[in-house]
Scaffold this motif. Structure first.
Motif, PDB file in Angstrom:
ATOM      1  N   ALA A  11       0.831  -1.208   0.000  1.00 28.18           N
ATOM      2  CA  ALA A  11       0.000   0.000   0.000  1.00 28.18           C
ATOM      3  C   ALA A  11       0.867   1.260   0.000  1.00 28.18           C
ATOM      4  CB  ALA A  11      -0.939  -0.007   1.195  1.00 28.18           C
ATOM      5  N   ILE A  12       1.949   1.255   0.771  1.00 27.41           N
ATOM      6  CA  ILE A  12       2.850   2.413   0.809  1.00 27.41           C
ATOM      7  C   ILE A  12       3.538   2.597  -0.538  1.00 27.41           C
ATOM      8  CG2 ILE A  12       4.999   3.284   1.829  1.00 27.41           C
ATOM      9  CD1 ILE A  12       4.052   2.042   4.489  1.00 27.41           C
ATOM     10  N   ALA A  13       3.986   1.512  -1.138  1.00 25.50           N
ATOM     11  CA  ALA A  13       4.640   1.603  -2.450  1.00 25.50           C
ATOM     12  C   ALA A  13       3.663   2.116  -3.515  1.00 25.50           C
ATOM     13  CB  ALA A  13       5.202   0.242  -2.853  1.00 25.50           C
ATOM     14  N   ALA A  14       2.441   1.618  -3.495  1.00 28.04           N
ATOM     15  CA  ALA A  14       1.438   2.077  -4.453  1.00 28.04           C
ATOM     16  C   ALA A  14       1.129   3.550  -4.241  1.00 28.04           C
ATOM     17  CB  ALA A  14       0.173   1.236  -4.331  1.00 28.04           C
ATOM     18  N   LEU A  15       1.065   3.973  -3.008  1.00 26.94           N
ATOM     19  CA  LEU A  15       0.803   5.380  -2.705  1.00 26.94           C
ATOM     20  C   LEU A  15       1.941   6.269  -3.210  1.00 26.94           C
ATOM     21  CD1 LEU A  15      -1.176   7.285  -1.229  1.00 26.94           C
ATOM     22  CD2 LEU A  15       0.273   7.031   0.771  1.00 26.94           C
ATOM     23  N   LEU A  16       3.173   5.825  -3.041  1.00 21.67           N
ATOM     24  CA  LEU A  16       4.318   6.593  -3.522  1.00 21.67           C
ATOM     25  C   LEU A  16       4.353   6.693  -5.040  1.00 21.67           C
ATOM     26  CD1 LEU A  16       7.142   5.380  -1.112  1.00 21.67           C
ATOM     27  CD2 LEU A  16       6.022   7.617  -1.160  1.00 21.67           C
ATOM     28  N   LEU A  17       3.823   5.692  -5.725  1.00 22.22           N
ATOM     29  CA  LEU A  17       3.786   5.733  -7.175  1.00 22.22           C
ATOM     30  C   LEU A  17       2.628   6.572  -7.710  1.00 22.22           C
ATOM     31  CD1 LEU A  17       4.597   2.014  -8.006  1.00 22.22           C
ATOM     32  CD2 LEU A  17       6.060   3.991  -8.368  1.00 22.22           C
ATOM     33  N   ILE A  18       1.491   6.524  -7.055  1.00 22.87           N
ATOM     34  CA  ILE A  18       0.282   7.180  -7.547  1.00 22.87           C
ATOM     35  C   ILE A  18       0.169   8.621  -7.080  1.00 22.87           C
ATOM     36  CG2 ILE A  18      -2.242   7.101  -7.446  1.00 22.87           C
ATOM     37  CD1 ILE A  18      -1.958   4.042  -7.376  1.00 22.87           C
ATOM     38  N   LEU A  19       0.645   8.940  -5.899  1.00 24.87           N
ATOM     39  CA  LEU A  19       0.478  10.265  -5.326  1.00 24.87           C
ATOM     40  C   LEU A  19       1.042  11.396  -6.194  1.00 24.87           C
ATOM     41  CD1 LEU A  19      -0.726  11.642  -2.857  1.00 24.87           C
ATOM     42  CD2 LEU A  19       1.507  11.489  -1.778  1.00 24.87           C
ATOM     43  N   PRO A  20       2.245  11.295  -6.754  1.00 24.26           N
ATOM     44  CA  PRO A  20       2.733  12.390  -7.602  1.00 24.26           C
ATOM     45  C   PRO A  20       1.855  12.626  -8.833  1.00 24.26           C
ATOM     46  CG  PRO A  20       4.549  10.983  -6.970  1.00 24.26           C
ATOM     47  CD  PRO A  20       3.298  10.307  -6.514  1.00 24.26           C
ATOM     48  N   LEU A  21       1.362  11.556  -9.427  1.00 28.04           N
ATOM     49  CA  LEU A  21       0.497  11.714 -10.589  1.00 28.04           C
ATOM     50  C   LEU A  21      -0.829  12.355 -10.218  1.00 28.04           C
ATOM     51  CD1 LEU A  21       1.073   8.305 -12.380  1.00 28.04           C
ATOM     52  CD2 LEU A  21       1.909  10.545 -13.055  1.00 28.04           C
ATOM     53  N   ALA A  22      -1.330  12.045  -9.038  1.00 20.09           N
ATOM     54  CA  ALA A  22      -2.604  12.615  -8.606  1.00 20.09           C
ATOM     55  C   ALA A  22      -2.461  14.082  -8.219  1.00 20.09           C
ATOM     56  CB  ALA A  22      -3.148  11.808  -7.431  1.00 20.09           C
ATOM     57  N   LEU A  23      -1.314  14.482  -7.698  1.00 17.16           N
ATOM     58  CA  LEU A  23      -1.122  15.853  -7.238  1.00 17.16           C
ATOM     59  C   LEU A  23      -0.579  16.791  -8.314  1.00 17.16           C
ATOM     60  CD1 LEU A  23       0.341  15.265  -3.682  1.00 17.16           C
ATOM     61  CD2 LEU A  23      -1.993  15.899  -4.302  1.00 17.16           C
ATOM     62  N   MET A  24      -0.037  16.252  -9.398  1.00 18.07           N
ATOM     63  CA  MET A  24       0.584  17.089 -10.417  1.00 18.07           C
ATOM     64  C   MET A  24      -0.361  18.136 -11.016  1.00 18.07           C
ATOM     65  SD  MET A  24       3.084  15.919 -13.467  1.00 18.07           S
ATOM     66  CE  MET A  24       2.014  15.627 -14.823  1.00 18.07           C
ATOM     67  N   PRO A  25      -1.613  17.826 -11.322  1.00 18.22           N
ATOM     68  CA  PRO A  25      -2.482  18.864 -11.896  1.00 18.22           C
ATOM     69  C   PRO A  25      -2.715  20.060 -10.974  1.00 18.22           C
ATOM     70  CG  PRO A  25      -3.443  16.708 -12.232  1.00 18.22           C
ATOM     71  CD  PRO A  25      -2.260  16.529 -11.341  1.00 18.22           C
ATOM     72  N   PHE A  26      -2.581  19.888  -9.675  1.00 14.79           N
ATOM     73  CA  PHE A  26      -2.804  20.983  -8.743  1.00 14.79           C
ATOM     74  C   PHE A  26      -1.613  21.933  -8.651  1.00 14.79           C
ATOM     75  CE2 PHE A  26      -5.478  17.522  -7.095  1.00 14.79           C
ATOM     76  CZ  PHE A  26      -6.702  18.133  -7.274  1.00 14.79           C
ATOM     77  N   PHE A  27      -0.436  21.445  -8.969  1.00 14.74           N
ATOM     78  CA  PHE A  27       0.765  22.257  -8.834  1.00 14.74           C
ATOM     79  C   PHE A  27       1.306  22.776 -10.161  1.00 14.74           C
ATOM     80  CE2 PHE A  27       0.861  19.614  -5.013  1.00 14.74           C
ATOM     81  CZ  PHE A  27       0.883  20.625  -4.065  1.00 14.74           C
ATOM     82  N   TYR A  28       0.925  22.161 -11.244  1.00 16.25           N
ATOM     83  CA  TYR A  28       1.468  22.547 -12.539  1.00 16.25           C
ATOM     84  C   TYR A  28       0.337  22.546 -13.550  1.00 16.25           C
ATOM     85  CZ  TYR A  28       4.771  22.866 -16.359  1.00 16.25           C
ATOM     86  OH  TYR A  28       5.475  23.295 -17.447  1.00 16.25           O
ATOM     87  N   LYS A  29      -0.102  23.723 -13.933  1.00 19.44           N
ATOM     88  CA  LYS A  29      -1.214  23.819 -14.872  1.00 19.44           C
ATOM     89  C   LYS A  29      -0.756  24.538 -16.137  1.00 19.44           C
ATOM     90  CE  LYS A  29      -4.888  23.639 -11.576  1.00 19.44           C
ATOM     91  NZ  LYS A  29      -6.154  24.168 -11.124  1.00 19.44           N
ATOM     92  N   LYS A  30      -1.109  23.973 -17.233  1.00 26.57           N
ATOM     93  CA  LYS A  30      -0.856  24.570 -18.542  1.00 26.57           C
ATOM     94  C   LYS A  30      -2.170  24.551 -19.303  1.00 26.57           C
ATOM     95  CE  LYS A  30       3.666  25.127 -19.134  1.00 26.57           C
ATOM     96  NZ  LYS A  30       4.269  26.329 -19.594  1.00 26.57           N
ATOM     97  N   ASN A  31      -2.383  25.566 -20.088  1.00 24.87           N
ATOM     98  CA  ASN A  31      -3.581  25.544 -20.909  1.00 24.87           C
ATOM     99  C   ASN A  31      -3.251  25.012 -22.300  1.00 24.87           C
ATOM    100  OD1 ASN A  31      -2.367  27.650 -22.198  1.00 24.87           O
ATOM    101  ND2 ASN A  31      -3.711  29.216 -21.382  1.00 24.87           N
ATOM    102  N   GLU A  32      -4.289  24.818 -23.077  1.00 22.10           N
ATOM    103  CA  GLU A  32      -4.133  24.209 -24.399  1.00 22.10           C
ATOM    104  C   GLU A  32      -3.198  25.014 -25.307  1.00 22.10           C
ATOM    105  OE1 GLU A  32      -5.221  21.122 -27.057  1.00 22.10           O
ATOM    106  OE2 GLU A  32      -5.862  21.350 -24.996  1.00 22.10           O
ATOM    107  N   ALA A  33      -3.285  26.326 -25.273  1.00 26.16           N
ATOM    108  CA  ALA A  33      -2.450  27.167 -26.141  1.00 26.16           C
ATOM    109  C   ALA A  33      -0.969  27.043 -25.779  1.00 26.16           C
ATOM    110  CB  ALA A  33      -2.897  28.618 -26.049  1.00 26.16           C
ATOM    111  N   ASP A  34      -0.664  26.989 -24.492  1.00 29.42           N
ATOM    112  CA  ASP A  34       0.732  26.832 -24.078  1.00 29.42           C
ATOM    113  C   ASP A  34       1.303  25.495 -24.538  1.00 29.42           C
ATOM    114  OD1 ASP A  34       0.655  29.283 -22.852  1.00 29.42           O
ATOM    115  OD2 ASP A  34       0.257  28.463 -20.850  1.00 29.42           O
ATOM    116  N   ILE A  35       0.499  24.454 -24.434  1.00 22.68           N
ATOM    117  CA  ILE A  35       0.960  23.126 -24.848  1.00 22.68           C
ATOM    118  C   ILE A  35       1.222  23.102 -26.348  1.00 22.68           C
ATOM    119  CG2 ILE A  35       0.268  20.712 -25.066  1.00 22.68           C
ATOM    120  CD1 ILE A  35      -1.230  21.094 -22.407  1.00 22.68           C
ATOM    121  N   MET A  36       0.318  23.683 -27.120  1.00 17.40           N
ATOM    122  CA  MET A  36       0.516  23.697 -28.576  1.00 17.40           C
ATOM    123  C   MET A  36       1.731  24.530 -28.968  1.00 17.40           C
ATOM    124  SD  MET A  36      -3.255  23.926 -30.137  1.00 17.40           S
ATOM    125  CE  MET A  36      -4.500  22.726 -29.746  1.00 17.40           C
TER     126      MET A  36
END
Length: 77
Positions: A11-36
């Motif tokens: 459970a701890i290993a799974a949490l360490l793998l999944i947590l960064p992916l789950a939190l990334m949208p809250f800390f790093y946001k880009k809009n569609e124009a920036d990505i293009m």
């Protein structure tokens, strides 16, 4: 080791793998124009596939644009 301790480690290993992916949208946001702009091209849309004379090639382009979370990978880069 007891099975309950193994389950806790898993459970701890799974949490360490999944947590960064789950939190990334809250800390790093880009809009569609920036990505293009970073990608230096515009992604193929389904309308482009429908209107294209060469549907297989255009569909392949659309599929590669949308497969594998391309926008997320580019925005993370």
């Amino acid at each position: 080791m007891k099975s309950s301790v193994k389950k806790i480690y898993i459970a701890i290993a799974a949490l360490l793998l999944i947590l960064p992916l789950a939190l990334m949208p809250f800390f790093y946001k880009k809009n569609e124009a920036d990505i293009m702009e970073m990608d230096k091209r515009y992604a193929t849309t389904l309308v482009d596939v429908y209107n294209s004379a060469d549907k297989p090639a255009t569909f392949e382009s659309w599929f590669s644009d949308h497969l594998g979370l391309r926008k997320l990978a580019i925005s993370a880069f």
